[in-house]
Scaffold this motif. Structure first.
Motif, PDB file in Angstrom:
ATOM      1  N   LEU A   9       0.805  -1.060   0.017  1.00 57.55           N
ATOM      2  CA  LEU A   9       0.090   0.023  -0.103  1.00 57.55           C
ATOM      3  C   LEU A   9       0.899   1.271   0.089  1.00 57.55           C
ATOM      4  CD1 LEU A   9      -2.700   1.021  -0.008  1.00 57.55           C
ATOM      5  CD2 LEU A   9      -2.731   1.023   2.578  1.00 57.55           C
ATOM      6  N   SER A  10       1.921   1.286   0.872  1.00 53.92           N
ATOM      7  CA  SER A  10       2.812   2.568   0.730  1.00 53.92           C
ATOM      8  C   SER A  10       3.426   2.671  -0.466  1.00 53.92           C
ATOM      9  CB  SER A  10       3.861   2.430   1.930  1.00 53.92           C
ATOM     10  OG  SER A  10       4.663   1.435   1.929  1.00 53.92           O
ATOM     11  N   VAL A  11       4.110   1.658  -1.107  1.00 57.03           N
ATOM     12  CA  VAL A  11       4.489   1.819  -2.484  1.00 57.03           C
ATOM     13  C   VAL A  11       3.657   2.280  -3.350  1.00 57.03           C
ATOM     14  CG1 VAL A  11       5.842   0.365  -4.326  1.00 57.03           C
ATOM     15  CG2 VAL A  11       6.399   0.071  -1.935  1.00 57.03           C
ATOM     16  N   ILE A  12       2.198   1.749  -3.622  1.00 58.93           N
ATOM     17  CA  ILE A  12       1.511   1.987  -4.545  1.00 58.93           C
ATOM     18  C   ILE A  12       1.067   3.553  -4.305  1.00 58.93           C
ATOM     19  CG2 ILE A  12      -1.116   1.886  -4.999  1.00 58.93           C
ATOM     20  CD1 ILE A  12      -0.615  -1.160  -4.384  1.00 58.93           C
ATOM     21  N   ARG A  13       0.967   4.289  -2.970  1.00 57.84           N
ATOM     22  CA  ARG A  13       0.739   5.477  -2.473  1.00 57.84           C
ATOM     23  C   ARG A  13       1.675   6.385  -3.151  1.00 57.84           C
ATOM     24  NH1 ARG A  13      -2.454   5.075   3.195  1.00 57.84           N
ATOM     25  NH2 ARG A  13      -4.447   4.463   2.263  1.00 57.84           N
ATOM     26  N   GLU A  14       3.104   5.881  -2.877  1.00 56.81           N
ATOM     27  CA  GLU A  14       3.923   6.936  -3.086  1.00 56.81           C
ATOM     28  C   GLU A  14       4.554   6.785  -4.709  1.00 56.81           C
ATOM     29  OE1 GLU A  14       5.892   9.000  -1.344  1.00 56.81           O
ATOM     30  OE2 GLU A  14       4.103   8.735   0.187  1.00 56.81           O
ATOM     31  N   ARG A  15       3.889   5.635  -5.461  1.00 58.12           N
ATOM     32  CA  ARG A  15       4.209   5.227  -6.666  1.00 58.12           C
ATOM     33  C   ARG A  15       5.863   5.442  -7.084  1.00 58.12           C
ATOM     34  NH1 ARG A  15      -0.172   7.054 -10.710  1.00 58.12           N
ATOM     35  NH2 ARG A  15      -2.118   7.106  -9.168  1.00 58.12           N
ATOM     36  N   GLU A  16       6.585   4.795  -6.227  1.00 59.62           N
ATOM     37  CA  GLU A  16       7.900   4.417  -6.367  1.00 59.62           C
ATOM     38  C   GLU A  16       8.371   3.157  -6.387  1.00 59.62           C
ATOM     39  OE1 GLU A  16       9.826   6.309  -2.962  1.00 59.62           O
ATOM     40  OE2 GLU A  16       9.112   8.478  -3.406  1.00 59.62           O
ATOM     41  N   THR A  17       9.522   2.666  -6.757  1.00 56.99           N
ATOM     42  CA  THR A  17       9.877   1.442  -6.693  1.00 56.99           C
ATOM     43  C   THR A  17      11.248   1.423  -5.623  1.00 56.99           C
ATOM     44  OG1 THR A  17      11.648   1.934  -8.483  1.00 56.99           O
ATOM     45  CG2 THR A  17       9.613   0.846  -9.284  1.00 56.99           C
ATOM     46  N   VAL A  18      11.093   0.138  -5.085  1.00 55.22           N
ATOM     47  CA  VAL A  18      12.172   0.059  -4.000  1.00 55.22           C
ATOM     48  C   VAL A  18      13.530  -0.619  -4.770  1.00 55.22           C
ATOM     49  CG1 VAL A  18      12.566  -0.878  -1.629  1.00 55.22           C
ATOM     50  CG2 VAL A  18      10.391  -0.128  -2.423  1.00 55.22           C
ATOM     51  N   GLY A  19      14.303   0.245  -4.971  1.00 56.74           N
ATOM     52  CA  GLY A  19      15.584  -0.247  -5.508  1.00 56.74           C
ATOM     53  C   GLY A  19      15.596  -1.283  -6.926  1.00 56.74           C
ATOM     54  N   LYS A  20      16.039  -2.432  -7.268  1.00 64.40           N
ATOM     55  CA  LYS A  20      15.836  -3.343  -8.045  1.00 64.40           C
ATOM     56  C   LYS A  20      14.809  -4.522  -7.602  1.00 64.40           C
ATOM     57  CE  LYS A  20      20.035  -2.264 -10.338  1.00 64.40           C
ATOM     58  NZ  LYS A  20      20.969  -2.797 -11.012  1.00 64.40           N
ATOM     59  N   ILE A  21      13.997  -4.461  -6.386  1.00 60.91           N
ATOM     60  CA  ILE A  21      13.180  -5.464  -6.039  1.00 60.91           C
ATOM     61  C   ILE A  21      11.942  -5.351  -6.639  1.00 60.91           C
ATOM     62  CG2 ILE A  21      11.802  -6.165  -3.830  1.00 60.91           C
ATOM     63  CD1 ILE A  21      13.573  -4.860  -2.024  1.00 60.91           C
ATOM     64  N   ASN A  22      11.411  -6.883  -7.225  1.00 51.81           N
ATOM     65  CA  ASN A  22      10.369  -6.792  -8.100  1.00 51.81           C
ATOM     66  C   ASN A  22       9.292  -7.070  -6.993  1.00 51.81           C
ATOM     67  OD1 ASN A  22       8.448  -7.758  -9.526  1.00 51.81           O
ATOM     68  ND2 ASN A  22       9.402  -8.820 -10.753  1.00 51.81           N
ATOM     69  N   LEU A  23       8.295  -5.735  -6.983  1.00 49.76           N
ATOM     70  CA  LEU A  23       7.380  -6.040  -5.765  1.00 49.76           C
ATOM     71  C   LEU A  23       6.599  -7.071  -6.057  1.00 49.76           C
ATOM     72  CD1 LEU A  23       7.006  -2.262  -5.037  1.00 49.76           C
ATOM     73  CD2 LEU A  23       8.111  -4.081  -3.498  1.00 49.76           C
ATOM     74  N   GLU A  24       6.012  -7.312  -7.409  1.00 48.47           N
ATOM     75  CA  GLU A  24       5.102  -8.550  -7.482  1.00 48.47           C
ATOM     76  C   GLU A  24       5.521  -9.760  -6.906  1.00 48.47           C
ATOM     77  OE1 GLU A  24       3.636  -8.596 -11.580  1.00 48.47           O
ATOM     78  OE2 GLU A  24       3.527  -6.515 -11.620  1.00 48.47           O
ATOM     79  N   ASN A  25       6.898 -10.010  -7.228  1.00 49.05           N
ATOM     80  CA  ASN A  25       7.362 -11.364  -6.670  1.00 49.05           C
ATOM     81  C   ASN A  25       7.403 -11.312  -5.260  1.00 49.05           C
ATOM     82  OD1 ASN A  25       7.466 -12.511  -9.317  1.00 49.05           O
ATOM     83  ND2 ASN A  25       9.731 -11.793  -9.457  1.00 49.05           N
ATOM     84  N   PHE A  26       7.811 -10.144  -4.626  1.00 46.02           N
ATOM     85  CA  PHE A  26       7.909 -10.069  -3.114  1.00 46.02           C
ATOM     86  C   PHE A  26       6.585 -10.435  -2.674  1.00 46.02           C
ATOM     87  CE2 PHE A  26       7.598  -7.555   0.680  1.00 46.02           C
ATOM     88  CZ  PHE A  26       8.721  -7.932   1.277  1.00 46.02           C
ATOM     89  N   PHE A  27       5.552  -9.722  -3.051  1.00 43.97           N
ATOM     90  CA  PHE A  27       4.252  -9.732  -2.556  1.00 43.97           C
ATOM     91  C   PHE A  27       3.492 -11.328  -2.821  1.00 43.97           C
ATOM     92  CE2 PHE A  27      -0.240  -9.351  -2.734  1.00 43.97           C
ATOM     93  CZ  PHE A  27      -0.935  -8.841  -1.907  1.00 43.97           C
ATOM     94  N   TYR A  28       3.770 -11.777  -3.776  1.00 45.11           N
ATOM     95  CA  TYR A  28       3.564 -13.199  -4.033  1.00 45.11           C
ATOM     96  C   TYR A  28       4.361 -13.913  -2.916  1.00 45.11           C
ATOM     97  CZ  TYR A  28       3.127 -17.848  -6.192  1.00 45.11           C
ATOM     98  OH  TYR A  28       2.882 -19.066  -6.599  1.00 45.11           O
ATOM     99  N   TRP A  29       5.443 -14.077  -2.931  1.00 40.99           N
ATOM    100  CA  TRP A  29       6.221 -15.075  -2.007  1.00 40.99           C
ATOM    101  C   TRP A  29       6.199 -15.166  -0.367  1.00 40.99           C
ATOM    102  CZ3 TRP A  29       7.302 -19.117  -4.322  1.00 40.99           C
ATOM    103  CH2 TRP A  29       7.851 -19.350  -5.592  1.00 40.99           C
ATOM    104  N   VAL A  30       5.801 -13.711  -0.088  1.00 40.93           N
ATOM    105  CA  VAL A  30       5.315 -13.511   1.200  1.00 40.93           C
ATOM    106  C   VAL A  30       4.031 -14.224   1.544  1.00 40.93           C
ATOM    107  CG1 VAL A  30       5.087 -11.800   2.982  1.00 40.93           C
ATOM    108  CG2 VAL A  30       6.910 -11.510   1.678  1.00 40.93           C
TER     109      VAL A  30
END
Length: 75
Positions: A40-61
């Protein structure tokens, strides 16, 4: 998907963690909550966190949370 066997020491430490430190359902709830808030915080800020692929992160968590507490499992 990569698979590897856990060492006996790692298995022992994980079992000790989930038997004596935190309940698996509580850990799954914490993982889901943290995952939601981070996304939610990333979506609100519309930023990426380095080279982390957030879709994969969200899925694996979420997958880890499902292993701990199969909340989404259909009965």
């Amino acid at each position: 998907m990569a698979t590897s066997d856990l060492s006996k020491e790692t298995e022992k430490r994980l079992l000790d963690f989930f038997n004596n430190v935190i309940d698996a359902k509580d850990m799954a709830k914490a993982l889901r909550t943290t995952n939601y808030l981070l996304t939610l915080s990333v979506i609100r800020e519309r930023e990426t966190v380095g080279k982390i692929n957030l879709e994969n992160f969200f899925y694996w968590v979420n997958e880890l949370a499902e292993v701990l507490d199969p909340y989404l499992e259909v009965e």
